[in-house]
Write an enzyme that holds these catalytic residues in place. Structure first.
Site, PDB file in Angstrom:
ATOM      1  N   LYS A   1      20.766  13.836   9.642  1.00  0.00           N
ATOM      2  CA  LYS A   1      20.861  12.603   8.847  1.00  0.00           C
ATOM      3  C   LYS A   1      21.540  12.913   7.518  1.00  0.00           C
ATOM      4  O   LYS A   1      21.215  13.894   6.852  1.00  0.00           O
ATOM      5  CB  LYS A   1      19.476  12.002   8.615  1.00  0.00           C
ATOM      6  CG  LYS A   1      19.524  10.648   7.892  1.00  0.00           C
ATOM      7  CD  LYS A   1      18.179   9.938   7.948  1.00  0.00           C
ATOM      8  CE  LYS A   1      18.081   8.814   6.928  1.00  0.00           C
ATOM      9  NZ  LYS A   1      18.865   7.624   7.223  1.00  0.00           N
TER      10      LYS A   1
ATOM     11  N   CYS B   1      29.177   4.218   6.760  1.00  0.00           N
ATOM     12  CA  CYS B   1      28.004   3.413   6.441  1.00  0.00           C
ATOM     13  C   CYS B   1      28.392   2.091   5.768  1.00  0.00           C
ATOM     14  O   CYS B   1      29.009   2.103   4.707  1.00  0.00           O
ATOM     15  CB  CYS B   1      27.081   4.237   5.539  1.00  0.00           C
ATOM     16  SG  CYS B   1      25.496   3.455   5.303  1.00  0.00           S
TER      17      CYS B   1
ATOM     18  N   LYS C   1      33.726  10.639  10.555  1.00  0.00           N
ATOM     19  CA  LYS C   1      33.058   9.517  11.229  1.00  0.00           C
ATOM     20  C   LYS C   1      33.620   8.216  10.690  1.00  0.00           C
ATOM     21  O   LYS C   1      33.578   7.948   9.482  1.00  0.00           O
ATOM     22  CB  LYS C   1      31.554   9.589  11.024  1.00  0.00           C
ATOM     23  CG  LYS C   1      30.800   8.517  11.822  1.00  0.00           C
ATOM     24  CD  LYS C   1      29.322   8.817  11.887  1.00  0.00           C
ATOM     25  CE  LYS C   1      28.546   7.723  12.597  1.00  0.00           C
ATOM     26  NZ  LYS C   1      27.121   8.036  12.691  1.00  0.00           N
TER      27      LYS C   1
END
Lengths: 428, 448
Positions: free
Chosen positions: B45, B134, B172
């Protein structure tokens, strides 16, 4: 004056066979419905409720809309949800049967929607139209009259019901097996119909307290929803006396009168119809030591539903077929001790402490006599057009058991609704 | 038994199943239990300066009795101290040297990236994943998807990290962008060793209709979150395939987005993923789901005659064409198996209202469909359907009118009842070919 229900009644010993779904259970079951096009379940319903639509509304948590969908076609959808023989109607027609999968539990979903939406404190579902000035008198406060009166009231017509018993509701109140519907639930539905604007006067018997000629003079139409009469008797020796009851009278007593201390003992039920099965099952559940149904033909000829008979067998009810009652036997004190029957010509005695006669009910000749032009058929049923309830008297309509000889609550509701629709159309 | 091990830009893993950077990979204790359950790798995480989270932070979409079809969160990166995380990473690598441990990272300045990368690599990570995806909370602070949505910035930061990193760098990507190729190619140009996608999609998961506040509710308010779970899988697969098809993308891809079982994983791999990352399904059912993922993928590969998972990577890519290259002559029609039909007639409703009006009921239901743009064919006679369970409720297909759209087969609840059968095989006639040959105008157009 409102009659008061006794606190302790035999029927309260019998609990719901199919209890109310929780919200989660209802959603889960509703989600299984395929939402068939032109659905066979609708066609199998005598009132043609739009079943896939009301189920879909439960699935989306639109319970209010679901109940309205039901009530628009069947004003007594609340009691029908519990008392309908769904196994041979909507549920029996579910396409899942063809797939050998558990059919949708339509009755239980209908019960959930109607019960939740008519709970105390919920907003009204329907608002009656402004008064039209038309007035209808309805005789008998059973399902046919209640449906007819309710739909008339919603259209703004005054609907006044005259009921001879102390309680309204007809067979829903006096005759439905308690594990399907208790009296207070039947009366809850009656109150719900009254809230639509229907007026009900109890303790008013036709030919005694009210008269046909007055009704024909004072009202624009009269509706006969009088059901069937007294239980038929066998007319064999020993019948008169303690221990021998008409089936519907016995059920009514169990449902409406205070619990008696007397034990049921050994019970014989004469007949092979649904009333016979009901009373047998109820006696078994109420603790009778032994319950036996006595039927004159073979099991395949019985008019009662197979699924109901199956339920009765599970409660321990035995069945004697090809048996014809000959005489009741009583001891010196007059107490019932047995029933002499012939089985395939041979005589035998079935010992018993109580007998319930479920071999039919008498017809209402006196009712018809009050209204000129209203006729009875050979079976003693009022002759009426099944499409709208019209009788030989242009002002008199009829529906329910008194025209069909005894069918389901849902058939009576359909009759009452159709007459209301017909009158409303005629008065537009 | 097929070899499930992979080599992802130098990161080795006993199988392609990795935990995505998310709550299931929040601590060493969880990651070790995941490895014990069979997971091949874990993307820790996201590390950075610890944050403060809100409560609540998760929301879900249920559909027709199925829980958590879609899921969203407004949780941020790790709320645990960097030193604690690094100590646990070191412990995990010591105990599980053959499993892949990748650190997801998010920070701001070049200097911070340098420090973060050095400390993670010192702890023994096998690789780094830059969180440029995110879509809530961090992007307002100039990180996460705010980087992923700016290809130039993404390329620059990727290049910084490559200056410092000794281990492979994965970028990502966020799906919250017009064309995934823009950030994807920017990452390649920045020197990335691999791509991970998709991160979550900006979303509002629902509204509490009693309180009239969006969900997940934080007091009397909420905010947009990141959408994931089974519902996003088709979007993710499209984006993975877009990158996998592009000749400029020469680096491996880690597929993410609604992967819940071995079939989902096999589809992602066939569309070009080398590894797959899983989060929502683990949050729903726990680490144990990997047992069937491994077993199912292995059995599938055996049945396909493939000896390693590497042989599956990208195998469905040649089957992807632009619309203009699809064969216009290929034709299928619907066939209803009267013996399987249960008579629900959902196909009739779908075809009449939602498709091309060629499925009918009843023998007298023959009519010319209003859709017909190929005049001249006669309505087909209704076939005999005697002796079936659904009897007269079995619908029938006017085959010459059927355009082979598939809708009836999709809505039919009974498996194998409606099948689409070929009536014409490939002809090579494509839209692009018609354009080339000047046959692209058909009657009924604007200029007639």
């Amino acid at each position: 004056m409102k009659s008061v229900l006794p606190q302790r009644r035999d029927e309260l010993q019998l609990k719901d066979k199919k209890p109310l779904y929780s919200a989660a259970e209802a959603r889960a079951e509703a989600d299984r419905c395929l939402y068939c096009q032109d659905a066979p379940c609708i066609k199998a319903c005598p009132t043609e409720i739009d079943i896939p639509t009301f189920i879909k509304k439960i699935a989306t948590d639109n319970v209010r809309g679901s109940a309205k969908t039901i009530f628009e076609q069947n004003l007594l959808g609340y009691s029908c949800a519990r008392v309908c023989p769904v196994e041979v109607l909507c549920v029996g027609a579910c396409v899942y049967n063809a797939w050998h999968r558990e059919p949708i539990q339509i009755g239980r979903l209908q019960r959930y929607a109607t019960e939740k939406a008519t709970e105390a404190g919920k907003p009204v579902l329907f608002t009656p139209a402004p008064p039209t000035g038309k007035r209808v008198a309805l005789i008998g406060a059973g399902p046919a009259s209640l449906a007819c009166a309710g739909y008339l009231a919603l259209e703004g017509h005054a609907a006044v019901i005259f009921e001879k018993r102390p309680f309204a509701g007809g067979l829903n109140t006096t005759g439905i097996a308690p594990y399907k519907l208790h009296v207070e639930d039947a009366l809850h539905e009656v109150e719900w119909v009254q809230a639509l604007g229907v007026e009900i006067t109890t303790g008013m018997e036709l030919g005694k307290d009210v008269f046909g000629k007055d009704l024909l003079r004072d009202y624009d139409a009269v509706y006969l929803g009088v059901g069937l009469g007294e239980d038929t008797k066998l007319r064999i020796p020993g019948e008169d006396g303690d221990g021998v009851y008409g089936a519907t009278a016995w059920i009514e007593r169990m449902k409406l009168t205070p619990t008696s201390e007397r034990k049921l003992g050994r019970v014989l039920v004469i007949g092979g119809g649904n009333t016979a099965i009901d009373v047998a099952r109820e006696c078994a559940l109420l603790g009778a030591t032994e319950v036996t149904m006595v039927y004159r033909r073979d099991a395949a000829s019985m008019s009662g539903y197979a699924h109901e008979m199956e339920g009765a067998r599970k409660e321990g009810v035995r069945l004697v077929t090809r048996a014809t009652p000959v005489a009741f036997e009583r001891d010196a004190q007059g107490k019932l001790t047995g029933l002499k029957v012939t089985v395939d010509g041979a005589e035998q005695v079935l010992p018993c402490d109580m007998v319930a006669l479920a071999i039919g009910q008498s017809k209402m000749h006196a009712i018809a006599a009050e209204f000129p032009g209203v006729e009875l058929d050979a079976r003693g049923c009022i002759v009426a057009d099944p499409a709208n309830g019209a009788t030989g008297n242009a002002k008199v309509f009829s529906g329910g058991d008194c025209i069909n000889g005894g069918k389901e609550v849902v058939n009576a509701v359909a009759d009452g609704r159709n007459t209301a629709r017909y009158l409303n159309q005629a008065w537009k | 038994m097929a070899d499930l091990s992979i080599d992802f830009a130098g990161i080795r893993s006993p199988n392609p199943f990795w935990l995505a950077s998310a709550p299931p990979a929040n601590s060493g204790e969880q990651v070790m239990r995941a490895f014990d359950a069979g997971w091949g790798g874990a993307v820790w995480k996201t590390l950075g300066d610890p944050i403060v989270n809100v409560s609540s932070r998760f929301g879900a979409v249920d559909y027709a009795g199925q829980k958590v079809m879609g899921f969203n969160n407004i949780e941020l990166i790790t709320d645990r101290g960097l030193e604690v995380n690094l100590r646990e990473i070191r412990e995990v690598k010591k105990r599980y040297p053959k499993h892949a441990v990748i650190a997801s990272l998010m920070t701001e300045t070049k200097e911070d990236w340098k420090v973060l990368i050095r400390r993670c690599e010192d702890a023994g990570v096998d690789g780094l994943e830059l969180n440029f995806g995110c879509p809530h909370g961090m992007c307002e602070r100039g990180m996460g998807s705010s980087v992923g949505q700016e290809p130039k910035l993404l390329q620059e930061i990727t290049a910084w990290t490559k200056e410092f990193a000794k281990t492979p760098v994965l970028v990502k990507l966020t799906p919250n962008i017009g064309d995934i190729l823009d950030p994807g190619i920017a990452a390649v140009k920045g020197g990335a060793d691999g791509l991970s996608l998709i991160n979550t999609i900006k979303s509002i998961i629902g509204v509490d209709l009693n309180r009239l506040v969006p969900e997940p509710r934080v007091g009397n308010a909420s905010t947009n979150g990141g959408y994931c779970g089974p519902a996003v899988k088709p979007i993710a697969m499209h984006m993975v395939a877009s990158l996998a098809r592009d000749p400029e993308v020469t680096i491996p891809i880690s597929g993410i987005g609604g992967i819940s079982n071995w079939r989902d994983a096999a589809e992602f791999i066939a569309l070009g993923s080398t590894s797959v990352q899983v989060c929502t399904a683990v949050m729903h059912y726990g680490f144990r789901i990997v047992e069937d993922m491994i077993d199912g993928l292995s059995n599938y590969l055996d049945e396909q005659g493939m000896t390693s998972v590497r042989q599956l990577v990208g195998r469905a890519i040649p089957g992807f064409r632009e619309w203009g290259d699809l064969d216009l002559g290929y034709q299928i029609v619907a066939k209803i198996d009267a013996n399987k039909c249960i008579g629900c007639q959902l196909c009739v409703a779908a075809c009449q209202d939602g498709a091309h009006q060629c499925i009918f009921t009843g023998p007298n239901d023959q009519q010319r469909p209003p859709h017909a743009h190929y005049p001249g064919t006669a309505t087909a006679p209704r076939p005999q359907i005697l002796g079936t369970v659904a009897g007269d409720r079995v619908p029938w297909v006017d085959e010459p009118e059927c355009v082979g759209c598939n809708l009836c087969a999709l809505v039919c609840p009974v498996p194998g009842c409606i099948t689409m059968q070929e009536t014409a095989t490939e002809t090579g006639d494509t839209w692009n070919r018609r354009v080339q040959e000047g046959r692209d105008k058909i009657p009924g157009g604007i200029h007639e």
